[in-house]
Motif scaffolding. Structure first.
Motif, PDB file in Angstrom:
ATOM      1  N   GLU A 158     -13.948  -2.927  -0.818  1.00 43.42           N
ATOM      2  CA  GLU A 158     -13.929  -3.868  -1.938  1.00 43.42           C
ATOM      3  C   GLU A 158     -13.621  -3.141  -3.246  1.00 43.42           C
ATOM      4  O   GLU A 158     -12.886  -3.645  -4.093  1.00 43.42           O
ATOM      5  N   THR A 159     -14.157  -1.963  -3.402  1.00 42.47           N
ATOM      6  CA  THR A 159     -13.876  -1.156  -4.595  1.00 42.47           C
ATOM      7  C   THR A 159     -12.394  -0.817  -4.666  1.00 42.47           C
ATOM      8  O   THR A 159     -11.775  -0.935  -5.726  1.00 42.47           O
ATOM      9  N   LEU A 160     -11.815  -0.418  -3.544  1.00 42.43           N
ATOM     10  CA  LEU A 160     -10.393  -0.086  -3.509  1.00 42.43           C
ATOM     11  C   LEU A 160      -9.538  -1.304  -3.836  1.00 42.43           C
ATOM     12  O   LEU A 160      -8.543  -1.202  -4.557  1.00 42.43           O
ATOM     13  N   LYS A 161      -9.946  -2.455  -3.346  1.00 40.13           N
ATOM     14  CA  LYS A 161      -9.219  -3.691  -3.638  1.00 40.13           C
ATOM     15  C   LYS A 161      -9.287  -4.014  -5.134  1.00 40.13           C
ATOM     16  O   LYS A 161      -8.282  -4.369  -5.753  1.00 40.13           O
ATOM     17  N   LYS A 162     -10.481  -3.858  -5.718  1.00 43.94           N
ATOM     18  CA  LYS A 162     -10.639  -4.153  -7.145  1.00 43.94           C
ATOM     19  C   LYS A 162      -9.882  -3.140  -7.999  1.00 43.94           C
ATOM     20  O   LYS A 162      -9.261  -3.507  -9.002  1.00 43.94           O
ATOM     21  N   LEU A 163      -9.913  -1.882  -7.597  1.00 43.94           N
ATOM     22  CA  LEU A 163      -9.152  -0.871  -8.343  1.00 43.94           C
ATOM     23  C   LEU A 163      -7.655  -1.167  -8.280  1.00 43.94           C
ATOM     24  O   LEU A 163      -6.943  -1.031  -9.272  1.00 43.94           O
ATOM     25  N   TYR A 180      -5.408  -1.846 -11.586  1.00 47.36           N
ATOM     26  CA  TYR A 180      -4.220  -1.046 -11.881  1.00 47.36           C
ATOM     27  C   TYR A 180      -2.930  -1.839 -11.750  1.00 47.36           C
ATOM     28  O   TYR A 180      -1.843  -1.299 -11.930  1.00 47.36           O
ATOM     29  N   GLY A 181      -3.029  -3.123 -11.422  1.00 48.04           N
ATOM     30  CA  GLY A 181      -1.871  -4.005 -11.392  1.00 48.04           C
ATOM     31  C   GLY A 181      -0.940  -3.793 -10.209  1.00 48.04           C
ATOM     32  O   GLY A 181       0.249  -4.091 -10.312  1.00 48.04           O
ATOM     33  N   LEU A 182      -1.475  -3.309  -9.107  1.00 43.04           N
ATOM     34  CA  LEU A 182      -0.649  -3.092  -7.924  1.00 43.04           C
ATOM     35  C   LEU A 182      -0.850  -4.222  -6.932  1.00 43.04           C
ATOM     36  O   LEU A 182      -1.982  -4.651  -6.682  1.00 43.04           O
ATOM     37  N   THR A 183       0.244  -4.712  -6.373  1.00 43.21           N
ATOM     38  CA  THR A 183       0.140  -5.709  -5.320  1.00 43.21           C
ATOM     39  C   THR A 183      -0.239  -5.006  -4.025  1.00 43.21           C
ATOM     40  O   THR A 183      -0.124  -3.777  -3.913  1.00 43.21           O
ATOM     41  N   SER A 184      -0.671  -5.780  -3.043  1.00 44.02           N
ATOM     42  CA  SER A 184      -1.007  -5.174  -1.759  1.00 44.02           C
ATOM     43  C   SER A 184       0.235  -4.553  -1.127  1.00 44.02           C
ATOM     44  O   SER A 184       0.147  -3.487  -0.508  1.00 44.02           O
ATOM     45  N   ALA A 185       1.394  -5.161  -1.319  1.00 39.96           N
ATOM     46  CA  ALA A 185       2.640  -4.595  -0.780  1.00 39.96           C
ATOM     47  C   ALA A 185       2.959  -3.253  -1.442  1.00 39.96           C
ATOM     48  O   ALA A 185       3.368  -2.301  -0.763  1.00 39.96           O
ATOM     49  N   GLN A 186       2.779  -3.171  -2.748  1.00 42.23           N
ATOM     50  CA  GLN A 186       3.028  -1.904  -3.452  1.00 42.23           C
ATOM     51  C   GLN A 186       2.058  -0.822  -2.988  1.00 42.23           C
ATOM     52  O   GLN A 186       2.468   0.312  -2.738  1.00 42.23           O
ATOM     53  N   MET A 187       0.785  -1.171  -2.862  1.00 43.69           N
ATOM     54  CA  MET A 187      -0.216  -0.196  -2.437  1.00 43.69           C
ATOM     55  C   MET A 187       0.058   0.255  -1.014  1.00 43.69           C
ATOM     56  O   MET A 187       0.005   1.444  -0.707  1.00 43.69           O
ATOM     57  N   ARG A 188       0.361  -0.682  -0.140  1.00 41.68           N
ATOM     58  CA  ARG A 188       0.662  -0.360   1.244  1.00 41.68           C
ATOM     59  C   ARG A 188       1.820   0.628   1.327  1.00 41.68           C
ATOM     60  O   ARG A 188       1.774   1.613   2.050  1.00 41.68           O
ATOM     61  N   GLU A 189       2.845   0.361   0.543  1.00 44.84           N
ATOM     62  CA  GLU A 189       4.014   1.240   0.531  1.00 44.84           C
ATOM     63  C   GLU A 189       3.663   2.625  -0.014  1.00 44.84           C
ATOM     64  O   GLU A 189       4.061   3.642   0.549  1.00 44.84           O
ATOM     65  N   GLU A 190       2.921   2.665  -1.096  1.00 44.33           N
ATOM     66  CA  GLU A 190       2.517   3.941  -1.691  1.00 44.33           C
ATOM     67  C   GLU A 190       1.671   4.776  -0.724  1.00 44.33           C
ATOM     68  O   GLU A 190       1.786   5.990  -0.674  1.00 44.33           O
ATOM     69  N   LEU A 191       0.810   4.094   0.028  1.00 42.87           N
ATOM     70  CA  LEU A 191      -0.090   4.783   0.946  1.00 42.87           C
ATOM     71  C   LEU A 191       0.551   5.082   2.291  1.00 42.87           C
ATOM     72  O   LEU A 191       0.055   5.905   3.054  1.00 42.87           O
ATOM     73  N   GLY A 192       1.640   4.372   2.598  1.00 46.93           N
ATOM     74  CA  GLY A 192       2.293   4.563   3.881  1.00 46.93           C
ATOM     75  C   GLY A 192       1.497   4.002   5.048  1.00 46.93           C
ATOM     76  O   GLY A 192       1.446   4.600   6.120  1.00 46.93           O
ATOM     77  N   ILE A 193       0.849   2.852   4.819  1.00 48.64           N
ATOM     78  CA  ILE A 193       0.060   2.218   5.877  1.00 48.64           C
ATOM     79  C   ILE A 193       0.558   0.788   6.073  1.00 48.64           C
ATOM     80  O   ILE A 193       1.283   0.247   5.242  1.00 48.64           O
ATOM     81  N   SER A 194       0.131   0.179   7.161  1.00 54.78           N
ATOM     82  CA  SER A 194       0.555  -1.186   7.461  1.00 54.78           C
ATOM     83  C   SER A 194      -0.209  -2.200   6.609  1.00 54.78           C
ATOM     84  O   SER A 194      -1.295  -1.920   6.095  1.00 54.78           O
TER      85      SER A 194
END
Length: 100
Positions: free
Chosen positions: A4-9, A13-27
């Motif tokens: 939940e903390t990671l989701k709120k962060l 920081y204004g990142l969509t889940s698609a952007q975060m997924r891409e940055e992290l290299g996860i599904s």
């Protein structure tokens, strides 16, 4: 609570889940499972989060603990507002220093 903390962060920081997924290299499904508390991120993944967000792993863990405490006291909104105010202050300081 770390998910939940990671989701709120991510949202702060204004990142969509698609952007975060891409940055992290996860599904998409793995990101969703982390953010919905179904899976715990590995230390390596926390390191990746810290790089993407520009904050220390230990800060993420500390925020998670403090958020859990705040939610236990029904004061999570105040906690998030405090984080945002501190972040804005830090950003303003960075801007002021770069203008000098």
């Amino acid at each position: 609570m770390i998910g939940e903390t990671l989701k709120k962060l991510r949202a702060i920081y204004g990142l969509t889940s698609a952007q975060m997924r891409e940055e992290l290299g996860i599904s998409t499904s793995y990101l969703s499972e982390i953010e919905n508390q179904k899976k715990m991120p590995s230390l390596e993944l926390l390191e990746s989060y810290s790089k993407v967000l520009g904050i220390k792993k230990s800060s993420i863990v500390l925020l998670s603990e403090k958020l859990e405490d705040a939610e236990g006291k029904n004061s999570s909104r105040e906690f998030i507002r405090g984080i945002m105010v501190r972040q804005i202050d830090l950003m303003a300081k960075d801007v002021n220093e770069s203008e000098e």
